[in-house]
Design a protein around this motif. Structure first.
Motif, PDB file in Angstrom:
ATOM      1  N   GLN A  80       0.799  -1.211   0.000  1.00 53.15           N
ATOM      2  CA  GLN A  80       0.000   0.000   0.000  1.00 53.15           C
ATOM      3  C   GLN A  80       0.839   1.272   0.000  1.00 53.15           C
ATOM      4  O   GLN A  80       0.338   2.325  -0.338  1.00 53.15           O
ATOM      5  N   THR A  81       2.099   1.199   0.420  1.00 51.81           N
ATOM      6  CA  THR A  81       2.833   2.441   0.607  1.00 51.81           C
ATOM      7  C   THR A  81       4.138   2.563  -0.175  1.00 51.81           C
ATOM      8  O   THR A  81       4.542   3.670  -0.489  1.00 51.81           O
ATOM      9  N   ALA A  82       4.819   1.462  -0.445  1.00 47.49           N
ATOM     10  CA  ALA A  82       6.217   1.578  -0.863  1.00 47.49           C
ATOM     11  C   ALA A  82       6.386   1.774  -2.360  1.00 47.49           C
ATOM     12  O   ALA A  82       5.529   1.410  -3.162  1.00 47.49           O
ATOM     13  N   HIS A  83       7.529   2.396  -2.726  1.00 45.66           N
ATOM     14  CA  HIS A  83       7.940   2.425  -4.130  1.00 45.66           C
ATOM     15  C   HIS A  83       8.917   1.311  -4.417  1.00 45.66           C
ATOM     16  O   HIS A  83       8.869   0.682  -5.446  1.00 45.66           O
ATOM     17  N   ARG A  84       9.835   1.112  -3.491  1.00 43.70           N
ATOM     18  CA  ARG A  84      10.773   0.011  -3.655  1.00 43.70           C
ATOM     19  C   ARG A  84      10.815  -0.814  -2.381  1.00 43.70           C
ATOM     20  O   ARG A  84      10.509  -0.314  -1.299  1.00 43.70           O
ATOM     21  N   VAL A  85      11.204  -2.057  -2.532  1.00 43.53           N
ATOM     22  CA  VAL A  85      11.182  -2.991  -1.403  1.00 43.53           C
ATOM     23  C   VAL A  85      12.560  -3.616  -1.260  1.00 43.53           C
ATOM     24  O   VAL A  85      13.210  -3.936  -2.255  1.00 43.53           O
ATOM     25  N   GLY A  86      13.012  -3.779  -0.019  1.00 42.88           N
ATOM     26  CA  GLY A  86      14.186  -4.581   0.248  1.00 42.88           C
ATOM     27  C   GLY A  86      13.798  -5.663   1.235  1.00 42.88           C
ATOM     28  O   GLY A  86      13.209  -5.358   2.276  1.00 42.88           O
ATOM     29  N   VAL A  87      14.066  -6.904   0.898  1.00 45.00           N
ATOM     30  CA  VAL A  87      13.712  -7.999   1.804  1.00 45.00           C
ATOM     31  C   VAL A  87      14.947  -8.363   2.600  1.00 45.00           C
ATOM     32  O   VAL A  87      16.009  -8.611   2.030  1.00 45.00           O
ATOM     33  N   MET A  88      14.802  -8.380   3.925  1.00 44.65           N
ATOM     34  CA  MET A  88      15.943  -8.735   4.766  1.00 44.65           C
ATOM     35  C   MET A  88      15.783 -10.142   5.294  1.00 44.65           C
ATOM     36  O   MET A  88      14.688 -10.573   5.649  1.00 44.65           O
ATOM     37  N   TYR A  89      16.897 -10.864   5.344  1.00 36.22           N
ATOM     38  CA  TYR A  89      16.876 -12.169   5.987  1.00 36.22           C
ATOM     39  C   TYR A  89      18.208 -12.361   6.700  1.00 36.22           C
ATOM     40  O   TYR A  89      19.264 -12.203   6.089  1.00 36.22           O
ATOM     41  N   ALA A  90      18.155 -12.661   7.957  1.00 33.56           N
ATOM     42  CA  ALA A  90      19.340 -12.956   8.765  1.00 33.56           C
ATOM     43  C   ALA A  90      20.422 -11.898   8.599  1.00 33.56           C
ATOM     44  O   ALA A  90      21.582 -12.210   8.339  1.00 33.56           O
ATOM     45  N   GLY A  91      20.048 -10.634   8.711  1.00 37.11           N
ATOM     46  CA  GLY A  91      21.040  -9.564   8.732  1.00 37.11           C
ATOM     47  C   GLY A  91      21.482  -9.070   7.370  1.00 37.11           C
ATOM     48  O   GLY A  91      22.340  -8.202   7.277  1.00 37.11           O
ATOM     49  N   GLN A  92      20.942  -9.620   6.310  1.00 31.58           N
ATOM     50  CA  GLN A  92      21.341  -9.182   4.974  1.00 31.58           C
ATOM     51  C   GLN A  92      20.111  -8.862   4.131  1.00 31.58           C
ATOM     52  O   GLN A  92      19.033  -9.367   4.400  1.00 31.58           O
ATOM     53  N   ILE A  93      20.337  -8.053   3.102  1.00 27.87           N
ATOM     54  CA  ILE A  93      19.261  -7.863   2.132  1.00 27.87           C
ATOM     55  C   ILE A  93      19.361  -8.986   1.110  1.00 27.87           C
ATOM     56  O   ILE A  93      20.441  -9.233   0.555  1.00 27.87           O
ATOM     57  N   VAL A  94      18.290  -9.727   0.910  1.00 27.25           N
ATOM     58  CA  VAL A  94      18.351 -10.829  -0.049  1.00 27.25           C
ATOM     59  C   VAL A  94      17.728 -10.447  -1.381  1.00 27.25           C
ATOM     60  O   VAL A  94      17.960 -11.109  -2.384  1.00 27.25           O
ATOM     61  N   GLU A  95      16.916  -9.394  -1.364  1.00 28.84           N
ATOM     62  CA  GLU A  95      16.311  -9.004  -2.631  1.00 28.84           C
ATOM     63  C   GLU A  95      15.880  -7.551  -2.549  1.00 28.84           C
ATOM     64  O   GLU A  95      15.329  -7.118  -1.539  1.00 28.84           O
ATOM     65  N   THR A  96      16.161  -6.792  -3.618  1.00 23.32           N
ATOM     66  CA  THR A  96      15.553  -5.466  -3.710  1.00 23.32           C
ATOM     67  C   THR A  96      14.885  -5.366  -5.064  1.00 23.32           C
ATOM     68  O   THR A  96      15.387  -5.921  -6.053  1.00 23.32           O
ATOM     69  N   ALA A  97      13.757  -4.678  -5.099  1.00 28.78           N
ATOM     70  CA  ALA A  97      13.022  -4.572  -6.356  1.00 28.78           C
ATOM     71  C   ALA A  97      12.032  -3.429  -6.243  1.00 28.78           C
ATOM     72  O   ALA A  97      11.619  -3.068  -5.147  1.00 28.78           O
ATOM     73  N   PRO A  98      11.632  -2.861  -7.382  1.00 30.92           N
ATOM     74  CA  PRO A  98      10.506  -1.935  -7.354  1.00 30.92           C
ATOM     75  C   PRO A  98       9.271  -2.668  -6.861  1.00 30.92           C
ATOM     76  O   PRO A  98       9.107  -3.868  -7.100  1.00 30.92           O
TER      77      PRO A  98
END
Lengths: 686, 486
Positions: free
Chosen positions: A221-239
């Motif tokens: 509902q709010t974001a333009h871009r997303v970063g998914v974090m897992y265990a202290g790291q970003i595993v994926e970023t995407a619009p």
């Protein structure tokens, strides 16, 4: 790059605990552009909040940034002195915390707190600052701002407090706003308002926002871009749109697959097996490898890096980096039906016994009032009408979901049914027997049939008892199993049934994770072979992937033992996924009741409509029009006359203010209590 | 038998308490969640230093609690043993050299002459007023003016050397035990102890033990010929008095809590759990009790007790037994007046606990009240009880001193820090000042209370969930250096 506002490079934050430091954030890089909302998504313990605190340089004493660079525009935040950093905090970076109750000083007025921030960072005169504070409150939609300035935090509701927090963090027009789970503690209708406010403020002021959340719906509902974090790291970023259309990392896909929704009804939810690995170690391969369905030997030996893929995306997975090709994940099983749970889990619904069969539990006109005592002689001066005339019925083996916002009396209904709270009036008939009329010993015998599973798995198990003692307690109190050996055998069987190793029975609760504790709580309830279990928000304290495991387990148990559930929740996705019927509560009364299909497809009561429209949907395309309901839940001490919803209802008229509507049947399976409908359930034109 | 054991009331209770403590230790050792906080206590250096000093006091107190009457030789008719009227303890026997060397009156620490001037008749019939030589203190010196400093110095050195050897022995035994457990060599164990590499702060413990051993053996060698801390008004050795006072202080500090705990736990939990009128009554009870000055209550109760004892001389044949009963009664009355604080804490905690889900779950099973209280509530408030008890201990030791000073404390015939201070206060105005009685009482009490407080702090830190985990000993800077090096 002039449009990059926040640039984090290879940030590592360690927390000291014991011998090995916990690498809470380990090599995190991200950028937030000007005017962009970047959502940091992840489950609890993955390092989201530590990232935010590292940016603000507000880490707890045990935490240190050990590596990396954080720049805000041209300023390198990690090189600044503490005194210079203070001029950045609040002025260039604002922050909103999760718990609005704890973030405001209770002994200062709202006005004093906002003015303090303004005066700290800008050179303005006192009356100028005050005028600005009022404007700020206006701009975040606080009604009657002039008066609110002189009020104290306890005089405001949760939603208003969060608005005040937002106003404070916006006081000096920061370039970056960090919102750490800004709506987690709020109800859905309030959440919708706050999210809309944030979205609008962000657009109007062109500021950047770093939104930290675990809720896919909020992200969508709010974001333009997303970063998914897992265990202290970003595993994926995407619009955002691309992410919701096709997530790339196996972990992100699993998150989607484990969300309960109406589409997955009748099948087991996909679960992520295992646990998040301990961060107090150095990894030699991918951190997700033990829980990944696509894991290959290479994933264990080579540490993946974040590689850019097409369309401004990046993903940390060997299937994209070239080690296992660059094509992405293989298609097979992409939605992960190959999880650990049996795919044969209950087909919920229709083939079960038809509604209208003899009700196992029939509650009629249940009232639970708490007296308010005042004065030296403790005279009763009034009542909190927590539950004020609720009628429900649950047939054997079915699930009734009780939904509503916090404070509406859902939990009290559950406890009233179990006779944990003495009902003030009304009847609770179980198997045709009125529980309130039973003697203490007869009631105790009945307790075998009714059990409860609580919300907080940390508070529901006695920390000083072993697992087998916890499970055995109910059995010995209700004389299930004759000999200790029989009971011990049954405990083993129960632990196996809820998916725990029987060998763990002599351990203490603190050695288990939240999901495992909830399994123990379920085993404890199952131990006495109940026919009905009251589930009081059993998954709301758990992460999405763990929630899926527990929901699967509950469905599986219902299929095998024919247990009926009274499922108390505020999560509409869960209701759609597992309930047969739903009852919507508002301020101690049920306003709408019926089968899940009918109520969700065609909500009739204005409150139900507003509630359903406010639920954030994990799909950016489906940004629905949120029906706003003004104001807050009235106090149950003096509920409004007539229909309880009338002060907030956009359709209210004379009759609503004088009498409470009787139930109108819209269809045989759907009833509503609203004056907008006539006896035959048709909408009355006004 | 060469002696007849006598068990006084307080002895019985002290040993009962000891047995309970040993039982608790055995119980806790088997349960991991109970053992953990104690492990944290054992890792706190200040706490362990406190524990070592406290243990030293406890050993003295226990030795002083083994009472008996010695058989009198000679006077006994055939086949019948006659025992001395006087009750002595093991400590008394060990310190008999101190006990049986009275002087006439005050003498300063390590003095060889009396504090008071006397008229002495010289062999020629001439009379002089001078400070006469003491009967025992420094009596072996022929020419004290010349020999005294050398003799004291030699004894200090010898005592220090003995203490050091004893300390080396203790350290070796300890390291051998550590080496045996971890399977490494003795050298390695010494090294790791001295570098502080182990979880338990053995270095701090060994240092404290060493200091105590050296001090004790210096004192012992000096005490053989001198009054190390001087003598009191009636010529009694002040060191002996101080050591005897330890038992009184410990008895007051521990037995009082025994009296207090049942009140506090039962009433506190009952008030919090049952709420309603039970809560009202208990709250009124403790607010009322709190409003009465405790000194007043204690004074009245002790005076009543004194009258009771005085009117029944046949029930208490010895002065020791009378004093003992009065001590016990003092513990009881202190206990009755001091349970309110803990009771209030427990009430609050129980109010919170009873709303917790696991107690609601037990109620949903129809589990009875007694069982819920014993299985669910009591174990979850025990940490508060423990913290309160160790914190209370030092307060009670100090309270005894104040009460005895006021005159409503222990029996005047019983040695305690309070009676020592009371006896010494008037002499503060004399010139030269008689400071040693007061100073020894103060020193011993200070050491006892300080070590108890240090230990209590460690216990509180380990058990109180609100105190955050101590900043880890792992050093980040060290890790960073390592990282930079690689």
């Amino acid at each position: 790059m002039s449009d990059t506002l926040l640039d984090i490079e290879n940030l590592s934050t360690w927390i000291d605990a014991g011998r090995e430091p916990v690498r809470a954030v380990d090599g995190l890089s991200l950028t937030v552009q000007r005017g962009e909302t970047f959502a940091l998504l992840g489950e609890s313990g993955c390092g989201k909040s530590i990232t935010a605190l590292s940016i603000m340089r507000l880490l707890p004493d045990a935490g240190r940034v050990v590596d990396g660079r954080i720049s805000l525009g041209d300023t390198d935040l990690l090189q600044l002195s503490e005194a210079r950093m203070r001029t950045i905090r609040g002025a260039r970076i604002g922050m909103i915390f999760q718990e609005p109750m704890l973030s405001l000083n209770p002994v200062l007025t709202i006005g004093a707190q906002i003015v303090e921030v303004i005066e700290r960072h800008t050179r303005v005169r006192a009356d100028e600052a005050k005028r600005k504070a009022r404007e700020l409150l206006d701009s975040v939609g606080v009604p009657d701002a002039e008066r609110r300035l002189t009020e104290f935090p306890f005089q405001l509701s949760g939603g208003l407090r969060q608005r005040v927090m937002i106003a404070m963090s916006l006081a000096c027009e920061p370039e970056l706003l960090i919102a750490d789970e800004p709506t987690t503690a709020l109800d859905v209708t309030i959440q919708a308002q706050v999210l809309e406010l944030l979205r609008e403020l962000q657009r109007r002021r062109g500021m950047s926002m770093l939104l930290i959340t675990h809720d896919l719906g909020v992200v969508a509902q709010t974001a333009h871009r997303v970063g998914v974090m897992y265990a202290g790291q970003i595993v994926e970023t995407a619009p955002c749109e691309d992410f919701f259309r096709a997530a790339q990392h196996p972990y992100s896909r699993k998150l989607f697959a484990s969300l309960p929704s109406v589409g997955k009804r009748g099948q087991a939810l996909s679960v992520i097996g295992g646990n998040v690995p301990s961060l107090a170690q150095t990894f030699e391969g991918c951190r997700f490898v033990d829980r990944c369905d696509y894991a290959q030997p290479e994933c264990r030996s080579i540490v993946p890096t974040l590689v850019a893929t097409a369309g401004g995306r990046a993903v940390r997975c060997h299937y994209y980096s070239g080690v296992l090709g660059t094509e992405g994940l293989p298609r097979a099983g992409a939605d992960g039906t190959n999880g650990t749970s049996s795919a044969s889990a209950a087909a919920v619904g229709s083939e079960h016994m038809a509604p209208g069969t003899e009700a196992l539990l029939a509650v009629s006109d249940l009232r639970v009032h708490f007296p308010i005592h005042r004065g030296l002689l403790r005279r009763v001066v009034g009542y909190v009408r927590a539950v004020d005339g609720v009628s429900l019925s649950i047939p054997a083996g079915r699930t009734l979901a009780l939904v509503g916002e916090s404070g509406c009396g859902k939990t009290t209904v559950g406890k009233g049914i179990l006779q944990l709270l003495p009902p003030t009036g009304g009847e609770v008939r179980f198997d045709g027997v009125d529980l309130a009329s039973l003697s203490a010993s007869a009631l105790r015998a009945r307790r075998r049939d009714l059990q409860i599973v609580f919300q907080d798995p940390y508070a529901s198990l006695n920390p000083r008892m072993r697992v087998n003692e916890i499970i055995e307690e109910g059995m010995s109190a209700l004389r299930v199993g004759d000999t200790p050996e029989q009971r011990a055998g049954r405990i083993d069987a129960l632990l196996k049934e809820v998916g725990l190793d029987p060998a763990s029975k002599s351990r203490y609760p603190h050695e288990f994770s939240g999901g495992q504790r909830q399994r123990i709580a379920i085993a404890r309830a199952l131990a006495v072979e109940p026919k009905l279990i009251v589930c009081d928000e059993p998954t709301s304290a758990l992460d999405v992937s763990v929630q899926a495991q527990i929901l699967n387990l509950l469905l599986d148990l219902q299929r095998r033992h024919g247990i009926a559930y009274l499922f108390i929740t505020h999560n509409m996705g869960v209701v759609e996924f597992l309930a047969h019927e739903v009852a919507v509560m508002y301020l101690g009364r049920v306003v709408e009741q019926g089968s899940v299909e009918e109520v969700f497809a065609g909500p009739r009561h204005p409150y139900t409509r507003a509630l359903l429209s406010a639920v954030p949907v994990p799909d950016p395309q489906a940004r629905r029009e949120v029906l706003r309901i003004p104001g807050d839940l009235p106090s149950p001490v003096s509920p409004p006359k007539g229909c309880h919803f009338n002060p907030r209802c956009p359709h209210a008229f004379e009759q609503c203010r004088s009498d409470f509507p009787a139930e109108r049947k819209v269809s045989p399976n759907h009833g509503v209590r609203c004056h907008l409908y006539d006896e035959s359930g048709r909408e009355v034109a006004r | 038998m060469p002696f007849q054991p006598v068990i006084l009331w307080t002895d019985a209770l002290v040993f009962l308490l000891l047995a309970v403590l040993i039982g608790v230790v055995v119980y806790v050792r088997k349960r991991e969640h109970l053992r953990k906080p104690w492990q944290r206590v054992s890792q706190s250096p200040s706490g362990m230093v406190g524990a070592v000093v406290l243990a030293f006091f406890v050993v003295i107190g226990l030795l002083d609690s083994l009472h008996f009457r010695v058989r009198l030789d000679g006077a006994a008719p055939a086949g019948k043993s006659v025992y001395a009227v006087e009750i002595t303890s093991v400590l008394d026997q060990m310190l008999s050299s101190l006990r049986q060397r009275p002087e006439k009156t005050y003498s300063a620490p390590l003095a060889y002459r009396s504090y008071a001037r006397e008229t002495v008749e010289l062999p020629g019939g001439r009379q002089v007023r001078e400070y006469p030589r003491l009967t025992h203190g420094g009596a072996h010196l022929k020419d004290p003016e010349k020999e005294w400093a050398g003799d004291v110095g030699r004894r200090v050195l010898a005592g220090g050397a003995i203490g050091f050897i004893l300390w080396l022995l203790t350290g070796t035994i300890l390291c051998a035990a550590i080496a045996h457990r971890s399977g490494s060599s003795l050298d390695r164990a010494w090294l790791s102890v001295m570098r502080g590499e182990l979880d338990v702060p053995w270095r701090a413990i060994l240092m404290t033990v060493g200091l105590l051993l050296i001090l004790a053996s210096i004192t012992a060698t000096l005490a053989a010929k001198y009054h190390v801390l001087g003598t009191s008004k009636v010529g009694e050795d002040v060191l002996y008095q101080s050591l005897k006072s330890i038992r009184t202080a410990l008895v007051i500090g521990t037995l009082t809590t025994l009296v207090m705990l049942p009140f506090a736990i039962l009433l506190g939990i009952a008030a919090g759990y049952f709420k309603g009128w039970a809560d009202d009554i208990i709250q009124y009870l403790y607010t009322t009790l709190n409003a009465i000055p405790a000194v007043l209550l204690i004074a009245a109760a002790v005076l009543m007790m004194q009258v009771y004892i005085d009117t029944r001389p046949q029930a208490f044949p010895t002065a020791m037994e009378r004093a003992d009963l009065r001590l016990l009664f003092l513990c009881a009355i202190l206990g009755v007046t001091s349970w309110t604080g803990l009771c209030r804490l427990l009430r609050g905690e129980t109010l919170k606990l009873r709303e917790l889900d696991y107690i609601q779950a037990a109620q949903a099973f129809g589990v009875g009240h007694a069982r819920i209280i014993t299985r669910h509530i009591l174990p979850n408030v025990m940490h508060i009880v423990l913290i309160a008890v160790v914190m209370e201990f030092s307060g009670l030791v100090l309270a005894e001193a104040v009460l005895s000073y006021v005159g409503v404390g222990v029996d005047p015939s019983m040695t305690s820090f309070g009676t020592m201070i009371n006896a010494a206060r008037l002499e503060m105005a004399r010139d030269p000042m008689v400071w040693w009685s007061l100073a020894s009482a103060f020193g011993f009490m200070f050491l006892l209370v300080l070590s108890a407080n240090l230990f209590a702090d460690a216990v509180r830190d380990a058990f109180d969930p609100r105190v955050a985990v101590k900043p880890f000993r792992f050093s980040l800077r060290g890790a960073l250096r390592k990282k930079a090096a690689t």
